[in-house]
Design an enzyme around this catalytic site. Structure first.
Site, PDB file in Angstrom:
ATOM      1  N   ALA A 510      46.823  38.055  47.069  1.00 14.87           N
ATOM      2  CA  ALA A 510      47.492  37.843  46.097  1.00 14.87           C
ATOM      3  C   ALA A 510      48.181  39.221  45.581  1.00 14.87           C
ATOM      4  O   ALA A 510      49.132  39.615  45.749  1.00 14.87           O
ATOM      5  CB  ALA A 510      47.718  36.471  44.938  1.00 14.87           C
ATOM      6  N   ARG A 627      48.971  29.327  49.451  1.00 17.57           N
ATOM      7  CA  ARG A 627      49.442  29.501  51.222  1.00 17.57           C
ATOM      8  C   ARG A 627      47.854  30.006  51.644  1.00 17.57           C
ATOM      9  O   ARG A 627      47.488  31.048  50.770  1.00 17.57           O
ATOM     10  CB  ARG A 627      50.244  30.597  51.680  1.00 17.57           C
ATOM     11  CG  ARG A 627      50.368  30.659  52.774  1.00 17.57           C
ATOM     12  CD  ARG A 627      52.052  31.025  53.591  1.00 17.57           C
ATOM     13  NE  ARG A 627      52.126  32.083  53.270  1.00 17.57           N
ATOM     14  CZ  ARG A 627      52.289  33.155  54.515  1.00 17.57           C
ATOM     15  NH1 ARG A 627      52.635  32.672  55.172  1.00 17.57           N
ATOM     16  NH2 ARG A 627      52.836  34.268  53.939  1.00 17.57           N
ATOM     17  N   THR A 633      38.432  32.331  57.796  1.00 15.85           N
ATOM     18  CA  THR A 633      37.294  33.519  56.458  1.00 15.85           C
ATOM     19  C   THR A 633      37.450  32.505  54.807  1.00 15.85           C
ATOM     20  O   THR A 633      36.929  32.774  54.291  1.00 15.85           O
ATOM     21  CB  THR A 633      38.278  34.335  56.018  1.00 15.85           C
ATOM     22  OG1 THR A 633      39.575  34.859  55.392  1.00 15.85           O
ATOM     23  CG2 THR A 633      37.872  35.600  57.047  1.00 15.85           C
ATOM     24  N   GLN A 637      34.774  31.371  52.443  1.00 14.27           N
ATOM     25  CA  GLN A 637      34.326  31.615  50.781  1.00 14.27           C
ATOM     26  C   GLN A 637      34.204  30.377  50.354  1.00 14.27           C
ATOM     27  O   GLN A 637      32.923  30.253  49.469  1.00 14.27           O
ATOM     28  CB  GLN A 637      35.491  31.589  50.578  1.00 14.27           C
ATOM     29  CG  GLN A 637      36.395  33.176  51.388  1.00 14.27           C
ATOM     30  CD  GLN A 637      36.660  34.088  49.882  1.00 14.27           C
ATOM     31  OE1 GLN A 637      36.291  34.413  48.509  1.00 14.27           O
ATOM     32  NE2 GLN A 637      37.574  34.785  50.026  1.00 14.27           N
ATOM     33  N   GLY A 703      38.182  32.508  46.426  1.00 12.40           N
ATOM     34  CA  GLY A 703      36.882  32.631  46.602  1.00 12.40           C
ATOM     35  C   GLY A 703      36.620  31.751  45.366  1.00 12.40           C
ATOM     36  O   GLY A 703      35.461  31.071  45.277  1.00 12.40           O
ATOM     37  N   GLU A 704      36.375  32.136  43.660  1.00  9.45           N
ATOM     38  CA  GLU A 704      35.797  32.177  43.056  1.00  9.45           C
ATOM     39  C   GLU A 704      35.984  30.650  42.249  1.00  9.45           C
ATOM     40  O   GLU A 704      35.508  29.916  42.258  1.00  9.45           O
ATOM     41  CB  GLU A 704      35.985  33.109  41.872  1.00  9.45           C
ATOM     42  CG  GLU A 704      35.380  33.860  42.143  1.00  9.45           C
ATOM     43  CD  GLU A 704      35.345  35.091  41.131  1.00  9.45           C
ATOM     44  OE1 GLU A 704      34.894  35.253  39.788  1.00  9.45           O
ATOM     45  OE2 GLU A 704      36.715  35.579  40.997  1.00  9.45           O
TER      46      GLU A 704
END
Ligand code: MOS
Length: 737
Positions: A510, A627, A633, A637, A703-704
């Site tokens: 972002a 988005r 990828t 993740q 990711g987290e």
């Protein structure tokens, strides 16, 4: 065809699987000598004497540093902050005090690593030991109200206590999570190299190169312009490499004194004491609700340990401020307990992963207490307005995550009674949990260069901590420039590149991504201007907005004209065309909308009723991360995040010796993480949409988010399977039997 949205494989994938990617310790440095840290075996007290004479005489030894001869450092700046990223404020080898077991007390430097480590064993230390304070029932009664370092420590909206008291149904329970360590495969390592002009290069295992530069500059008193930090590949970060730890500072000082490059790599055992950990939490949740399951009040309090010198707060209750609505009020608070250990740190995902275990377990308890289906209960308490700030959410696809996830999982086939689903002798359990994840906004810069040969180069002082940053930055620039992705090269991981933020908080796409987008658009616009203006301009007289870029060409469709970037640069006798991108978002808290990522996750477990063994058999994660730039990828993740959450749910705990006050873990044999055999097929759905408030790219933190709420979904599934509510992670065999 646009590159964004395509499941492009990682640019660096081949390099990594062939061993071609050079990790920090792989980078050869001429004349490098090696350091080994000797650490304290006691957790509290002081060193009375440190006899280094045998070590100094040992083969290959060049120096032995202790607090007596190590140069003095400047005090570390304010306590832990994102932009002053010290791992801990207490600086070692500066005095005779011992505050935690595993604290560095000497640094041996020798010609080889083996020589340094051997000499370290020859050092004799005499301690004056005091009884350490450990985290547990004795110390938690001394919990204090810590000062704020990130979000406000306490919050109160409406009257939570009244809401809970008025509820027809009330749940009040205590939940606990364990101390955990990051266990990156690649241990922390620093190579410190000074040149004749006093410039310092640090080859560093870092998630935040500019933060590292800033902190080292302050503590060592070297101007930032004279420090360069390099981190091109990382063998696992998980938050543990987001901040500067002692070995980096010690290596830099030793290299300065000895006037030789010094490499200092932690041993596996030292990874459990010197470079942070996720602190345990003890959390209390009270929920009040109508008999229909509609929440009236929520109270969430969390207590966690910190070191004796820093106020690290694990903000476990923060998620409760914004995840579900409650008609009368929501109240949260955090407390800390000062114990003898190194300062805890962020471990993916800090705060959220711990708080959701309590909140989403309590929601499951409420579902059973009210007889409302757990998915329906969450749909019922969904909110379009952030209860904490009163602002509308920018985007919130929680309903879509819950319904699409439930459909994919086959939730309708579940019978709600505990122990009602079986497969032979196995008990089957199915659980759900929702999640909210913070969207971080940080400034970032990038530079894009168009080359004479028609290729482009992206440069940003961001790094790829293993998530695919090289690849997604290529995609972003390719689309903005109208180039095929393979024409775009990406350079990251060096403070000589334009300054960016840390690869932390799932913020890279972002924020750093936005800076790359802006730089690429600026480069494209410069090229278009060249085509429109000046003598013999190929598109003379046209307007900027008439020109599109595609396939490496500028196209003026109206006149059926086109020119490639290469032709354009040649025509103007330019070797390159360079443009900068500067993304400077306002802080999320100051914006008109509340920006968060969301998910709903569904777990199925098979429990062996005789052995108490829990096996994850299915998992569906439905995510709203705005988005999705690269579905491959992103899916990677998500898979990584789910597996990470399985570790939290079922396996991971760092044990403290209650008398010695030290972590007992020394290697992977005593610290379990999931392996392939623990993980079934994982199903990943993306339910989000373009979020224009979150980023010009429409992306939110990803990711987290995917590691949040795995543990409560599994715990809820375990309850459904067995009728046993486990309120303490990890869910190990003895808690089931
Ligand atoms: Mo993450 S714990 O913000 O590296």
């Amino acid at each position: 065809m646009s590159a964004i949205g395509r499941p492009i494989s990682r640019l660096d994938g081949r390099l990594k699987v062939t061993g071609g990617a050079r990790y920090t310790a792989d980078i050869p440095v001429d004349g490098a000598i090696h350091g080994a840290i000797v650490h304290s075996t006691i957790a509290n007290g002081r060193t009375v004497s440190i006899d280094t004479s045998a070590a100094e005489q040992a083969p290959g030894v060049l120096a032995v540093f202790t607090h007596r001869n190590m140069p003095r450092m400047n005090p570390a700046p304010l306590p832990w902050r994102h932009l002053h990223p010290q791992g801990q404020s207490y600086l070692t080898l500066q005095d005779d005090k011992i505050h935690y077991a595993g604290q560095p007390i000497a640094l041996v430097v020798a010609a080889t690593l083996d020589q340094a480590r051997h000499a370290g064993t020859l050092i004799n230390v005499e301690y004056e030991a005091e009884r350490p304070v450990v985290f547990g029932p004795h110390s938690t009664k001394d919990a204090v109200d810590p000062p704020q370092f990130l979000w406000p420590v306490a919050s109160s909206v409406g009257d939570a206590d009244r809401g809970i008291a008025e509820g027809a149904v009330k749940i009040e329970q205590t939940y606990a999570t364990s101390d955990r360590h990051h266990n990156q495969m690649e241990p922390h390592v620093t190579t410190a190299i000074w040149d004749a002009d006093g410039n310092l290069t640090l080859d560093e295992t870092a998630q935040h190169i500019f933060g590292t530069r800033e902190l080292v500059s302050i503590v060592l008193g070297v101007p930032p312009a004279k420090i360069n930090v390099v981190s091109e590949f990382l063998g696992g970060g998980f938050g543990g490499k987001a901040y500067v730890w002692q070995h980096t500072l010690l290596a830099a000082l030793a290299a300065k004194v000895l006037n030789r490059p010094v490499r200092l790599q932690l041993t596996r055992a030292q990874m459990y004491s010197m470079v942070g950990h996720q602190p345990a939490t003890i959390q209390t949740i009270a929920l009040g609700a109508g008999s229909d399951g509609k929440l009236t009040g929520i109270r969430h309090e969390s207590t966690s340990p910190t070191s004796v010198f820093d106020n690290y707060i694990e903000y476990a209750a923060n998620c409760t401020r914004s995840l579900w609505g409650a008609s009368v009020g929501i109240k949260t608070n955090h407390k800390t307990v000062r114990v003898n250990r190194g300062t805890p740190t962020v471990m993916r995902p800090p705060h959220e992963a711990l708080g959701h275990f309590a909140l989403e377990s309590a929601m499951d308890e409420l579902a059973y207490a009210t007889g409302v289906d757990p998915v329906a209960l969450r749909l019922l308490n969904d909110t379009e307005i952030d209860p904490h700030s009163g602002r509308p959410f920018s985007t919130r696809a929680m309903r879509a995550c819950l319904t699409a996830g439930a459909a994919r999982f086959g939730w309708d086939n579940r019978t709600s009674e505990p122990r009602s689903m079986r497969d032979g002798r196995y008990l089957i359990g199915q659980g759900v949990a929702g999640a909210i994840y913070t969207h971080w906004r940080w400034p970032a810069k990038a530079r894009v260069t168009l080359n004479r040969d028609g290729s482009a180069l992206v440069e940003a002082g961001m790094h790829d901590l293993g998530t695919g940053t090289y690849t997604v930055m290529q995609q972003v620039a390719a689309d903005a420039l109208g180039l095929p992705p393979e024409k775009v090269a990406v350079r990251l991981g060096d403070t000589r590149l334009p300054p960016s933020h840390g690869a932390i908080g799932s913020s890279t796409m972002a924020n750093a991504g936005a800076s790359v987008l802006l730089a690429a658009k600026a480069a494209r616009d410069k090229a278009i201007l060249l085509a429109l203006t000046g003598p013999d301009a190929p598109f003379a007289g046209a307007a900027v907005e008439d020109v599109v870029v595609t396939d490496g060409r500028l196209v003026l469709a109206r006149k059926n004209l086109h020119i490639t970037y290469a032709e354009l640069l040649a025509r103007h006798e330019l070797s390159t065309l360079v443009a900068d991108g500067d993304y400077d978002p306002i802080a999320e808290a100051d914006g008109p909308k509340a920006i968060f990522s969301f998910s709903a996750v569904f777990a199925e477990v098979r429990v062996d009723p005789d052995l108490g063994l829990v096996r994850l058999s299915r998992f569906v994660g439905a995510y709203d991360a705005g988005r999705i730039i690269n579905p491959k990828t992103a899916r990677s993740q998500a898979i990584g995040g789910i597996i990470w959450g399985v570790g939290q749910a079922l396996l991971e705990q760092s044990e403290t010796d209650p008398v010695m006050g030290r972590f007992l873990n020394r290697n992977y044999s005593g610290y379990l993480v999931p392996t392939n055999a623990d993980i079934p097929k994982l199903d990943v759905l993306f339910c989000g949409e373009f979020d224009e408030e979150a980023s010009p790219l429409g992306a939110k933190g990803m990711g987290e988010l995917t590691a949040v709420s795995v543990a409560p979904a599994i715990a809820n599934a375990v309850y459904h399977a067995t009728g046993k509510r486990v309120r303490e992670l990890p869910i190990t065999v003895e808690k089931i039997l």
